[in-house]
Design an enzyme around this catalytic site. Structure first.
Site, PDB file in Angstrom:
ATOM      1  N   ASN A  88       0.808  -1.233   0.000  1.00  0.00           N
ATOM      2  CA  ASN A  88       0.000   0.000   0.000  1.00  0.00           C
ATOM      3  C   ASN A  88       0.833   1.271   0.000  1.00  0.00           C
ATOM      4  O   ASN A  88       0.510   2.250  -0.660  1.00  0.00           O
ATOM      5  CB  ASN A  88      -0.978  -0.020   1.172  1.00  0.00           C
ATOM      6  CG  ASN A  88      -0.261  -0.133   2.513  1.00  0.00           C
ATOM      7  OD1 ASN A  88       0.723  -0.826   2.658  1.00  0.00           O
ATOM      8  ND2 ASN A  88      -0.775   0.578   3.501  1.00  0.00           N
TER       9      ASN A  88
ATOM     10  N   GLY B 249       1.657  -6.114   7.095  1.00  0.00           N
ATOM     11  CA  GLY B 249       0.780  -6.723   6.085  1.00  0.00           C
ATOM     12  C   GLY B 249      -0.504  -7.168   6.737  1.00  0.00           C
ATOM     13  O   GLY B 249      -0.910  -6.635   7.777  1.00  0.00           O
TER      14      GLY B 249
ATOM     15  N   THR C 254      -3.403  -9.326   8.705  1.00  0.00           N
ATOM     16  CA  THR C 254      -3.417 -10.034   9.988  1.00  0.00           C
ATOM     17  C   THR C 254      -3.259 -11.540   9.786  1.00  0.00           C
ATOM     18  O   THR C 254      -2.511 -12.200  10.515  1.00  0.00           O
ATOM     19  CB  THR C 254      -4.717  -9.702  10.740  1.00  0.00           C
ATOM     20  OG1 THR C 254      -4.666  -8.316  11.092  1.00  0.00           O
ATOM     21  CG2 THR C 254      -4.890 -10.540  11.989  1.00  0.00           C
TER      22      THR C 254
ATOM     23  N   THR D 248      -1.646 -13.165   7.450  1.00  0.00           N
ATOM     24  CA  THR D 248      -0.237 -13.473   7.178  1.00  0.00           C
ATOM     25  C   THR D 248       0.598 -13.273   8.429  1.00  0.00           C
ATOM     26  O   THR D 248       1.503 -14.043   8.727  1.00  0.00           O
ATOM     27  CB  THR D 248       0.280 -12.585   6.032  1.00  0.00           C
ATOM     28  OG1 THR D 248      -0.624 -12.688   4.940  1.00  0.00           O
ATOM     29  CG2 THR D 248       1.677 -12.984   5.588  1.00  0.00           C
TER      30      THR D 248
ATOM     31  N   GLU E  48       3.098  -5.451  12.222  1.00  0.00           N
ATOM     32  CA  GLU E  48       2.197  -4.318  12.063  1.00  0.00           C
ATOM     33  C   GLU E  48       1.124  -4.747  11.069  1.00  0.00           C
ATOM     34  O   GLU E  48       1.424  -4.924   9.888  1.00  0.00           O
ATOM     35  CB  GLU E  48       2.976  -3.097  11.552  1.00  0.00           C
ATOM     36  CG  GLU E  48       2.316  -1.789  11.879  1.00  0.00           C
ATOM     37  CD  GLU E  48       1.288  -1.461  10.814  1.00  0.00           C
ATOM     38  OE1 GLU E  48       1.724  -1.214   9.683  1.00  0.00           O
ATOM     39  OE2 GLU E  48       0.090  -1.448  11.123  1.00  0.00           O
TER      40      GLU E  48
ATOM     41  N   CYS F  25      -3.403   1.506   6.461  1.00  0.00           N
ATOM     42  CA  CYS F  25      -3.863   0.789   7.664  1.00  0.00           C
ATOM     43  C   CYS F  25      -4.383   1.771   8.715  1.00  0.00           C
ATOM     44  O   CYS F  25      -5.032   1.371   9.662  1.00  0.00           O
ATOM     45  CB  CYS F  25      -2.738  -0.039   8.247  1.00  0.00           C
ATOM     46  SG  CYS F  25      -1.264   0.926   8.573  1.00  0.00           S
TER      47      CYS F  25
ATOM     48  N   GLU G  95       6.782   0.156  16.182  1.00  0.00           N
ATOM     49  CA  GLU G  95       7.850   0.684  15.331  1.00  0.00           C
ATOM     50  C   GLU G  95       8.033   2.155  15.677  1.00  0.00           C
ATOM     51  O   GLU G  95       7.398   2.655  16.601  1.00  0.00           O
ATOM     52  CB  GLU G  95       7.432   0.525  13.852  1.00  0.00           C
ATOM     53  CG  GLU G  95       7.301  -0.929  13.425  1.00  0.00           C
ATOM     54  CD  GLU G  95       7.041  -1.073  11.932  1.00  0.00           C
ATOM     55  OE1 GLU G  95       5.936  -0.717  11.488  1.00  0.00           O
ATOM     56  OE2 GLU G  95       7.931  -1.532  11.218  1.00  0.00           O
TER      57      GLU G  95
END
Ligand code: TXE
Length: 480
Positions: free
Chosen positions: A150, A226, A228, A230, A248, A282, A461
């Site tokens: 994204n 990416g 949830t 995955t 994240e 996101c 992060e």
């Protein structure tokens, strides 16, 4: 047809198996380049190169690493136009957005962490007669960075910059959907004189190239952004290997609007927080909760502004929204719009594809869509759509809106609009989100922590959180 290459041990390489994947231009719905369909063989080459480079890179002083990273940042700045065009072509986002947000942020990610390591402090605890303690931080070694489609270069550099700054060597895999700017970055890293093997970029699919990274015994930490689903899979694979994990993941963010808000600013900003990047951020506020006394007025003003948003080819000067990232994603989003209708929602505007003319007629365009009349517990309001679709829901009290806002599995971001400061801080404390904006959205200071709770991820992060994630701290206690 442009063939992207892997970047391993300081060189651009074909994939070991010689296989390639089609890379689409979403604005035209056409293949415009090829990307390596890498496998565990390519990942092994990258891990070997990173292992070989680690002693030299970690032995460099913070200042020496900082200088190289600042050179990369400067080259991103010098190539801003070219990188923005590549990003817009690869992702479908408006060129203006790539130029003003994505690429400048990628530049700043490198310069921020290049300087953060010059100012990092570690605690020292004095025990007087008994001696003292100090924290000794060591880089982890070879780390894996896996990023989504994204905000391709923005999120790719948001991971690799702190990893490199902290002295690690990286095996990175950008999304196979948007590989181009990571490839262009590898050329800039070579130009900046980044030592071979410090950064390695292996292109390919999740199962093909991502999976070998997350399960590789010598990759000691994984930073992932990416979906949830995955994220769950990566956690299941990496946790038994005791790897450090930063996840994240997705979000279903509430945008809470009280009657005493700055109305015009709330309307204007809510259009942005709903549809920026085609709603593929996101942090987008996809569930808009409006205090009942202003519900109709807000709805009218908001829908009017949404109707005025021009969906068009990304390079179009007046395009406010471009194409969504892929055919599959377009179908996913359209599927959710159908679901919303089945669940009793009414479409106030949008709800269909937004077909374009001529060379762009094959592109993946969706109208910005606003839906009302849904239960807060329905799937449309509980599941991440990650496209240009928002729902409107009225509320009567703080308790009620907090209950609705906190009802999903996610907990990433939230926006709160009110002039009542007590209420602002109370709701900020009460909403299950890791990132909260009051009377604004997406205002970012890179020193701040970043991340969510529940199904939105693990860890944080940003700032020293990111730098410290990429180190192993020791406590050393010394007695005279
Ligand atoms: O993400 P994936 P996708 C959400 C959004 C979207 C959904 C799926 O709802 O519809 O996630 O998007 C790599 N081992 N977000 O399919 O699959 C993959 O190759 C190792 C929110 O793009 O999670 C890519 O590089 N790696 C998100 C990266 O993981 C694997 C932004 C992300 O892919 C892997 C994007 C595996 N087994 C989507 N499988 C956010 N939070 O910003 C896949 N990958």
């Amino acid at each position: 047809m442009k063939k992207i290459q892997n970047y391993v041990d300081g060189r651009l390489l074909e994939p070991a198996g010689g296989k390639y994947l089609d890379n689409y231009d979403p604005s035209r719905g056409k293949v415009y380049s090829l990307i390596p369909d890498s496998s565990s063989e390519d990942v092994q080459l990258a891990v070997d190169a990173a292992k070989k480079a680690f002693p030299g890179w970690s032995a460099k002083t913070a200042k020496e690493r900082s200088e190289i990273m600042n050179r990369v940042s400067g080259l991103i700045h010098e190539n801003l136009g070219r990188l923005a065009e590549a990003e817009s072509l690869d992702n479908g986002k408006p060129l203006k957005l790539a130029k003003t947000v994505d690429i400048p942020r990628a530049r700043d990610n490198f310069s921020f962490f290049a300087t953060a390591i010059l100012h990092d402090e570690d605690p020292f605890y004095n025990m007087g007669e008994s001696g003292f303690n100090y924290t000794l931080r060591k880089p982890i070694g070879v780390v894996g960075c896996i990023s989504p489609w994204n905000l391709p270069l923005y999120l790719f550099t948001w991971k690799i910059a702190p990893a490199l700054a902290a002295g690690n060597c990286v095996v990175a895999k950008p999304s196979e959907v948007t590989p181009m700017t990571a490839y262009l970055l590898s050329e800039l890293c070579m130009e900046a004189g980044m030592p071979p093997g410090v950064l390695n970029i292996v292109h390919g699919t999740g199962p093909g190239a991502g999976q070998p990274i997350i399960e590789h015994p010598e990759v000691k930490a994984i930073s992932f952004t990416g979906g949830t689903k995955t994220g769950e899979h990566i956690a299941r694979t990496a946790a038994p290997m005791f790897k450090k994990l930063s996840l994240e993941l997705g979000g279903k963010n509430p945008n809470i609007i009280f009657a005493d808000c700055d109305f015009d600013k709330a309307v204007k900003t809510s259009v942005l927080s709903s549809f920026a990047n085609q709603g593929q951020i996101c942090l987008c506020g996809s569930r808009i909760f409006i205090e009942r006394s202003i519900y109709e007025t807000f709805k009218k003003a908001f829908v009017e502004r949404v109707k005025a948003l021009k969906v068009g080819p990304p390079q179009g000067e007046d395009s406010k929204m471009g194409a969504v990232v892929s055919q599959a994603h377009m179908e996913k989003v359209l599927g959710y719009i159908e679901l919303a209708k089945e669940e009793g929602g009414s479409i106030l505007t949008g709800g269909r594809t937004a077909p374009q003319e001529g060379e762009f007629s094959g592109g993946y365009y969706i109208e910005p869509t606003v839906i009302e009349g849904l239960e807060y517990t329905c799937r449309t309001n509980q599941e991440e759509i990650f496209g240009p679709v928002v729902t409107l829901t009225p509320f009567d009290s703080e308790e009620e809106v907090l209950k609705m806002a906190n009802s999903t599995a996610y907990g990433l971001a939230a926006t709160i609009w009110t002039h009542n400061l007590n209420r602002a801080h109370r709701v900020a404390a009460g909403v299950d989100s890791g990132i909260i904006w009051i009377n604004c959205w997406l205002v970012r200071d890179l020193r701040t922590l970043f991340g969510g709770m529940k199904a939105s991820g693990v860890g944080r992060e940003g700032g020293y959180e990111a730098l410290h994630f990429f180190t192993e701290p020791k406590n050393v206690c010394l007695q005279f």
